[in-house]
Design a protein around this motif. Structure first.
Motif, mmCIF file in Angstrom:
data_model
loop_
_atom_site.group_PDB
_atom_site.id
_atom_site.type_symbol
_atom_site.label_atom_id
_atom_site.label_comp_id
_atom_site.label_asym_id
_atom_site.label_seq_id
_atom_site.Cartn_x
_atom_site.Cartn_y
_atom_site.Cartn_z
ATOM 1 N N THR A 60 1.050 -1.072 -0.349
ATOM 2 C CA THR A 60 -0.332 0.769 -0.102
ATOM 3 C C THR A 60 0.915 1.719 -0.261
ATOM 4 N N ARG A 61 2.063 1.232 0.350
ATOM 5 C CA ARG A 61 3.104 2.254 0.747
ATOM 6 C C ARG A 61 3.878 2.012 -0.810
ATOM 7 N N MET A 62 3.447 1.708 -1.739
ATOM 8 C CA MET A 62 4.528 1.768 -3.399
ATOM 9 C C MET A 62 4.011 3.073 -3.635
ATOM 10 N N PRO A 63 5.045 4.061 -4.167
ATOM 11 C CA PRO A 63 4.269 5.628 -4.727
ATOM 12 C C PRO A 63 3.398 4.924 -6.245
ATOM 13 N N SER A 64 2.790 6.382 -6.257
ATOM 14 C CA SER A 64 2.376 6.116 -7.862
ATOM 15 C C SER A 64 2.039 7.636 -7.825
ATOM 16 N N VAL A 65 1.664 8.161 -9.067
ATOM 17 C CA VAL A 65 1.737 9.442 -9.717
ATOM 18 C C VAL A 65 0.043 9.748 -9.330
ATOM 19 N N VAL A 66 -0.133 11.300 -8.973
ATOM 20 C CA VAL A 66 -1.368 11.181 -8.768
ATOM 21 C C VAL A 66 -2.629 11.421 -9.487
ATOM 22 N N VAL B 184 2.984 11.404 -6.360
ATOM 23 C CA VAL B 184 4.465 12.123 -6.356
ATOM 24 C C VAL B 184 3.411 12.794 -8.170
ATOM 25 N N ASN C 297 -2.213 5.442 2.842
ATOM 26 C CA ASN C 297 -0.428 6.067 3.588
ATOM 27 C C ASN C 297 0.358 5.982 1.821
ATOM 28 N N ALA C 298 -0.664 5.420 0.746
ATOM 29 C CA ALA C 298 0.401 6.117 -0.230
ATOM 30 C C ALA C 298 1.734 6.997 -0.544
ATOM 31 N N ILE C 299 2.693 7.059 -1.371
ATOM 32 C CA ILE C 299 3.729 8.015 -1.648
ATOM 33 C C ILE C 299 2.665 8.551 -2.807
ATOM 34 N N TYR D 127 -3.933 0.671 -14.072
ATOM 35 C CA TYR D 127 -4.447 1.607 -12.868
ATOM 36 C C TYR D 127 -5.850 1.574 -12.272
ATOM 37 N N GLN E 169 -2.152 -3.585 -7.285
ATOM 38 C CA GLN E 169 -1.729 -2.103 -7.615
ATOM 39 C C GLN E 169 -0.033 -2.237 -7.062
ATOM 40 N N VAL F 246 8.152 13.651 -12.166
ATOM 41 C CA VAL F 246 8.514 12.620 -12.839
ATOM 42 C C VAL F 246 9.574 13.423 -13.686
ATOM 43 N N ASP G 66 -4.759 3.756 -1.357
ATOM 44 C CA ASP G 66 -4.243 3.786 -0.074
ATOM 45 C C ASP G 66 -3.940 5.244 0.111
ATOM 46 N N LEU H 181 8.826 3.198 -15.922
ATOM 47 C CA LEU H 181 7.728 2.827 -15.463
ATOM 48 C C LEU H 181 6.702 4.074 -15.012
ATOM 49 N N PHE H 182 7.683 5.322 -13.979
ATOM 50 C CA PHE H 182 6.387 6.519 -13.809
ATOM 51 C C PHE H 182 5.755 6.900 -15.265
ATOM 52 N N GLU I 146 2.972 5.344 -15.766
ATOM 53 C CA GLU I 146 1.907 5.599 -15.295
ATOM 54 C C GLU I 146 1.317 7.018 -15.891
#
Lengths: 490, 54
Positions: A12-18, B30, B26-28, B19, A111, B35, B24, A169-170, A173
């Protein structure tokens, strides 16, 4: 406690693009897509710091579908993403994950798992590339200058290509969330079109090969000598050699077949349960699962070849048993297990009468293995793809039910719709997957302009077609804001 | 969070990576600009290191 609970804090803490808030105007979407494309080209042109020389490309012939470029910080291209996707498809297709992608909690885990697997694959493909064999040779000058030794420079090289892999990868995304289509699709189209243009117009000084048009200018003006077109050699040169007529026909044929196959579909009539006269159709396309599962089959073949080349570079020519693989100077397998599992990439690989090193029966065996792999693999991965992306009978029945539609003449019930769907979707998926596999092998056997490979061409054409459909839908929504609620995004 | 449906609907087959809308707390997160900026900066740094020519 299952694996879900154990892995939850990490996944759940994997960084993701807003995600964008609300609707992104179409122009802004195009802007993001173009921006990422420019960044991609910029990064493929930057050489990794600390290389002694370019080195052998481990991806070899698979480069056209895996993106990136040899010796650049995007060395890994979309390879790790594709390999991670294979693992996820196999796990998901066999229902070993136990994730329900309709449940928001499980969506987050899915995800996260996806990202974690890509990072793992960056290490698994990157480490052998840097630390084994001459794929990315480290510069000893730099090692002396920095005083870190060859191993230190290798770590530096690995760090750069790993950052490149994560950037890809990003970037994917960003395109998926803020742009049009998907980043992966964009990078595949970019690579294939670049090669295609090079193969059509490129001249010796630019691409190292003479492109189709310059070759014909040369043939007509007489500066390229192909002999008399009335002799067997002359005809051979016109169709297979410099003239590349067969390659041109194959390339055009693939375009036509894909665009035609996109329109071949079985339409299941639908009517609205409450609004009389509102009718619709649910299309089950011939290439229902799209061409994307094909890239997974090719990547599987690519990974078998990587294994061979890494084994060969570790054991050396003498240490490698002959039944496993014999390699020539260019690093191509010429006999043994890895020869038979190397897919046909160009006409020269199988035309035994042009004087190749193998016996006709060996060539025939290789073609047979390639065909079996692609046709059966294509069908299997298409089935898994349909299951994991929610295009299967059960998922589509639920969607139709939720939209308030029903199949006229049947009871309005998801199980009933599912029964009807089950008559079409699985069969169409298998036929479509096998057909695409067969096409890819045939295109490779006949050759394509610029050597883009059949799979590359199939992917590029079908992704472009999907992109076109998406842009059309996007513009429709732009003109009629009311449509947005119909397509279901707010 | 929406009804838990996949955002793309029937178009969900578009990419190899999927996607979802769900995120979540907690998620970071970005920002996409971060990027892109990082990508450009990283490219230039490697380019400069190459140009310095060690």
């Amino acid at each position: 406690m299952g694996w879900k609970e154990a892995a939850e804090p990490l996944l759940t803490r994997m960084p993701s693009v807003v995600r964008p808030e609300g609707h992104v105007p179409f122009k802004r979407k195009l802007g993001w897509t173009a921006g990422i494309l420019v960044l991609y080209f910029f990064l493929t042109n930057i050489t990794v710091w600390g290389l002694a020389e370019q080195g052998n490309d481990l991806f070899g012939q698979f480069r056209s579908i895996l993106g990136g470029s040899q010796g650049s910080i995007l060395q890994l291209g979309i390879g790790p993403i594709v390999t991670a996707s294979i693992v996820l498809q196999l796990l998901g297709g066999a229902d070993l994950l136990g994730l329900d992608t309709d449940d928001p909690r499980d969506q987050i885990l899915y995800q996260g798992l996806q990202k974690l697997l890509v990072v793992a694959m960056i290490f698994l493909t990157g480490i052998p590339m840097v630390f084994a064999g001459g794929f990315l040779p480290a510069s000893s000058n730099l090692a002396d200058a920095l005083g870190v030794g060859i191993f230190g420079v290798q770590v530096l090289i690995f760090a750069q290509i790993a950052v490149g892999g994560i950037l890809i990868l990003f970037m994917d995304e960003i395109v998926s969330k803020w742009g049009v289509g998907s980043g992966i699709g964009l990078f595949i189209i970019a690579g294939v079109s670049q090669q295609l243009i090079g193969g059509l117009f490129g001249w010796q000084g630019l691409t190292g090969n003479i492109g189709f048009l310059p070759a014909w200018v040369g043939i007509i003006t007489g500066s390229i000598d192909i002999g008399s077109p009335l002799t067997a050699e002359g005809l051979q040169a016109i169709f297979m050699g410099q003239g590349q007529l067969i390659a041109l026909v194959t390339t055009v044929l693939i375009f036509v077949v894909v665009v035609y196959a996109e329109s071949v579909r079985i339409e299941i009539p639908l009517s609205h349960a409450r609004v009389k006269g509102a009718r619709g159709r649910f299309p089950v396309k011939l290439i229902y699962a799209s061409v994307l599962p094909m890239i997974l089959v090719r990547a599987l073949q690519a990974n078998i070849q990587f294994l061979g080349r890494i084994l060969q570079s570790q054991l050396g020519a003498a240490g490698m048993p002959n039944w496993l693989g014999v390699y020539n100077q260019q690093g191509q397998p010429t006999a043994g297990f890895f020869y038979y599992f190397n897919p046909i990439q160009a006409p020269g690989d199988w035309m035994w009468w042009t004087g190749i090193a193998q016996e006709p029966w060996q060539v025939a065996l290789r073609v047979a293995i390639d065909l079996t792999f692609m046709v059966i693999g294509g069908a299997i991965f298409a089935v898994f793809w349909v299951e994991t992306t929610g295009m299967g009978p059960e998922a589509t029945a639920k969607q139709i039910q939720n939209s308030g539609m029903q199949i006229p003449g049947f009871r309005r019930n998801p199980q009933v719709i599912e029964k009807v769907m089950e008559r079409y979707i699985p069969q169409v998926t298998v036929i479509g997957g096998a057909l695409v596999g067969l096409l890819a092998v045939l295109a490779n056997m006949l050759g394509t302009i610029g050597g883009v490979s059949g799979t590359g061409l199939l992917l590029a054409v079908s992704i472009t077609y999907k992109l076109y459909e998406e842009i059309a839908e996007e513009q429709l929504m732009e003109m009629h804001p009311m449509m947005r609620s119909m397509f279901g995004n707010g | 969070m929406s009804k838990g449906q996949n955002s793309g609907g029937l178009m969900s087959s578009a990419g190899l990576v999927r996607y979802f809308d769900a995120e979540d707390r907690n998620a970071i997160r970005v920002d996409p600009k971060t990027v892109v900026a990082f990508g450009i900066l990283f490219g230039f740094v490697v380019m400069v290191l190459n140009a310095v020519g060690l």
